[in-house]
Enzyme design. Structure first.
Site, short mmCIF file in Angstrom:
data_model
loop_
_atom_site.label_atom_id
_atom_site.label_comp_id
_atom_site.label_asym_id
_atom_site.label_seq_id
_atom_site.Cartn_x
_atom_site.Cartn_y
_atom_site.Cartn_z
N GLU A 112 162.47 -9.56 -30.40
CA GLU A 112 163.81 -9.97 -29.99
C GLU A 112 164.14 -11.32 -30.62
OE1 GLU A 112 164.13 -10.95 -25.75
OE2 GLU A 112 163.66 -12.89 -26.62
N CYS A 115 161.23 -6.66 -24.49
CA CYS A 115 159.77 -6.81 -24.60
C CYS A 115 159.05 -5.54 -25.00
CB CYS A 115 159.20 -7.32 -23.28
SG CYS A 115 159.79 -8.95 -22.84
N HIS A 126 152.89 -4.38 -19.01
CA HIS A 126 153.64 -5.51 -19.57
C HIS A 126 153.51 -6.71 -18.63
CE1 HIS A 126 156.43 -8.09 -21.45
NE2 HIS A 126 157.29 -8.06 -20.45
N ARG A 128 150.68 -6.52 -9.20
CA ARG A 128 151.41 -5.87 -8.12
C ARG A 128 151.76 -4.41 -8.47
NH1 ARG A 128 156.35 -9.30 -5.94
NH2 ARG A 128 154.71 -10.81 -5.50
N ASN A 185 154.23 -15.25 -21.75
CA ASN A 185 154.81 -13.94 -22.06
C ASN A 185 155.20 -13.91 -23.53
OD1 ASN A 185 156.21 -11.57 -22.23
ND2 ASN A 185 157.87 -12.15 -20.84
N SER A 212 163.37 -5.11 -21.07
CA SER A 212 164.59 -5.24 -20.27
C SER A 212 165.72 -4.48 -20.93
CB SER A 212 164.96 -6.72 -20.13
OG SER A 212 164.07 -7.35 -19.25
#
Lengths: 136, 340
Positions: free
Chosen positions: B75, B107, B229, B238, B261, B291
């Site tokens: 990006e 990403c 990711h 999580r 990241n 995203s």
């Protein structure tokens, strides 16, 4: 709109040298040339010139640190310029990416792919080879 | 067939960024990110792509003239128009007989590039494909993204013979979800704050992961490792727990606490860190997230050849170990945040 002045043709012609250190080698006398030569001054008409990709590893012969640069490079200061003797023999001028003071005569270096310069915000980006110290 | 990684050696600690903006001392703990990789003044996503691609070629000692496609996902392509893949091809010494295009999907552009190569190789249209995820990602000064937006990349050479790992199956999940975006000509992206969690990251990662396991009839216990990711250190554990993967399965590939990241590089660097220690026969479950939004899931089995070639190029941990730390002022200079 005004056409911007670009050095794209000049940069484009040197891409093999800048990206991959493409030079020449005379198979008759085993001499290496960078930048490439089409004629071997040792062998003249008996020369057997072939394309050669340099390994890019070499030794710092002498160096300086630039603190006050021309417009194209002023955002990169301070940076180190060095004359590097490639392992195969030829010498060239290049940047050594390291904090000022850490570059030493006799230091071994290896090649990295970096931005050499930009034509301002709108022009092309010059990519090519710089050098970094070989650790250990 | 091979993989290669490049992570710039400079780091800034999350605490240092929090100090400048007086965001308190618990930012790092909240994000589970301690430091992030920062490019040198003369590095961008093209130079990172080249270094990663050269490492991939070196690792398997293959002839780059066999490469028939180069897809670079990022990006932060240095040019809006002028493909990064052309620069990579010239710099790694391919022939001129290859197809190339730049990919963008926040990403997950890197894993999308892997899929494109996979399709061309599986249909025998090309011998080898080179897929790269690379970024020098941007976060506006003082924005939450600034704590994690990092630099790095990974390159994968996709082929059908001499494999180090086999991609057994893929599954993707894509919707129109505006959780993060950057408009043309804008220097920094915008995001939906908390909206980036549940309807974006968790929904897409979980849907792609569950879709793949359903398609294959597999379950988390069938895998030795998992890579998700990693926009921060909080989300991947999580989502892994939600899906039934353990902390041990994701540990080798969870590198975000030490490099930040790396956007298009993130999932692929996590996979590389896992391949750095995976044994022949072990299986890896991978799910990216981009995203906008979408996720690509992969089921991978490592082959015997991995042990032969792994040490031919630097490992992810070699890049993590060689870090040099910057303060915020030097970081601003490296990132070109100072305008004259």
């Amino acid at each position: 709109m005004m056409t911007m002045k670009t050095r794209a043709p000049r940069f484009w012609r040197c891409i093999p040298q800048r990206y991959n250190l493409i030079g020449t080698h005379c198979a008759a006398c085993d001499e290496y040339y960078f930048p490439p030569r089409n004629i071997c001054p040792n062998c003249r008409r008996d020369a057997r010139i072939e394309e050669y990709k340099f390994k890019g590893t070499g030794t710092v012969i002498t160096h300086t640190t630039i603190y006050s640069a021309t417009e194209d490079f002023e955002r990169q200061t301070p940076y180190n310029l060095a004359i590097i003797e490639l392992d195969e023999g030829p010498r060239l001028t290049g940047q050594v990416v390291a904090p000022p003071g850490e570059v030493k005569i006799g230091m071994h270096v290896r090649p990295v792919f970096r931005i050499l310069g930009k034509e301002g915000e709108r022009g092309i980006i010059y990519y090519g080879t710089k050098f970094i110290p070989v650790e250990g | 067939m091979s993989y290669g990684v490049y992570i710039p050696k400079y780091r800034i600690r999350v605490d240092e960024i929090a100090r400048v903006w007086a965001h308190g001392e618990d930012v790092s703990e909240g994000l589970k990110v301690f430091e992030k990789a920062v490019p040198d003044v003369d590095e961008d996503s093209a130079t990172i792509a080249v270094e990663a691609a050269r490492a991939a070629v070196l690792r398997s000692n293959l002839d780059p003239r066999r490469i028939g496609a180069i897809y670079v996902g990022s990006e932060s392509h240095p040019y809006a128009v002028k493909p990064t893949g052309t620069i990579v091809g010239e710099a790694i010494g391919t022939s001129s007989k290859f197809t190339a295009a730049d990919f963008e999907f926040a990403c997950k552009a890197g894993t999308a590039a892997v899929q494109a190569c996979l399709g061309l190789v599986a249909s025998n249209l090309i011998d080898l494909g080179l897929a790269i995820g690379t970024d020098v990602s941007q976060g506006a000064p003082g924005d939450a993204l600034e704590y994690t937006a990092a630099a790095g990349g990974a390159a994968y050479i996709i082929g059908s013979k001499d494999l180090i790992a086999e991609i057994e199956a893929i599954f993707s999940f894509t919707t129109d979800t505006p959780d993060f975006w950057r408009r043309e000509g804008m220097p920094y992206p915008e995001h939906g704050g908390r909206f980036t969690g549940e309807p974006a990251y968790y929904k897409h990662v979980a849907s792609a992961a569950l879709g793949l396991m359903e398609k294959m009839g597999s379950s988390p216990e069938d895998y030795d490792f998992a890579v998700f990711h990693q926009p921060n250190g909080k989300f991947p554990p999580r989502v892994a727990r939600k899906l039934g993967f353990t902390a041990e399965q994701i540990a080798p590939g969870l590198v975000v606490p030490w490099i930040g990241n790396t956007y298009s590089g993130a999932t692929l660097i996590g996979l590389a860190a896992t391949l750095d220690q995976a044994l022949p026969g072990q299986r890896i479950f991978v799910t990216s997230f981009g995203s906008g939004a979408g996720s690509d899931a992969f089921s991978i089995e490592v082959t015997d050849r991995i042990d032969e070639i792994r040490q031919n190029a630097p490992l992810v941990r070699d890049f993590i170990a060689g870090a040099k730390y910057l303060d915020y002022a030097m970081y601003a200079k490296h990132k070109g945040k100072l305008r004259l």
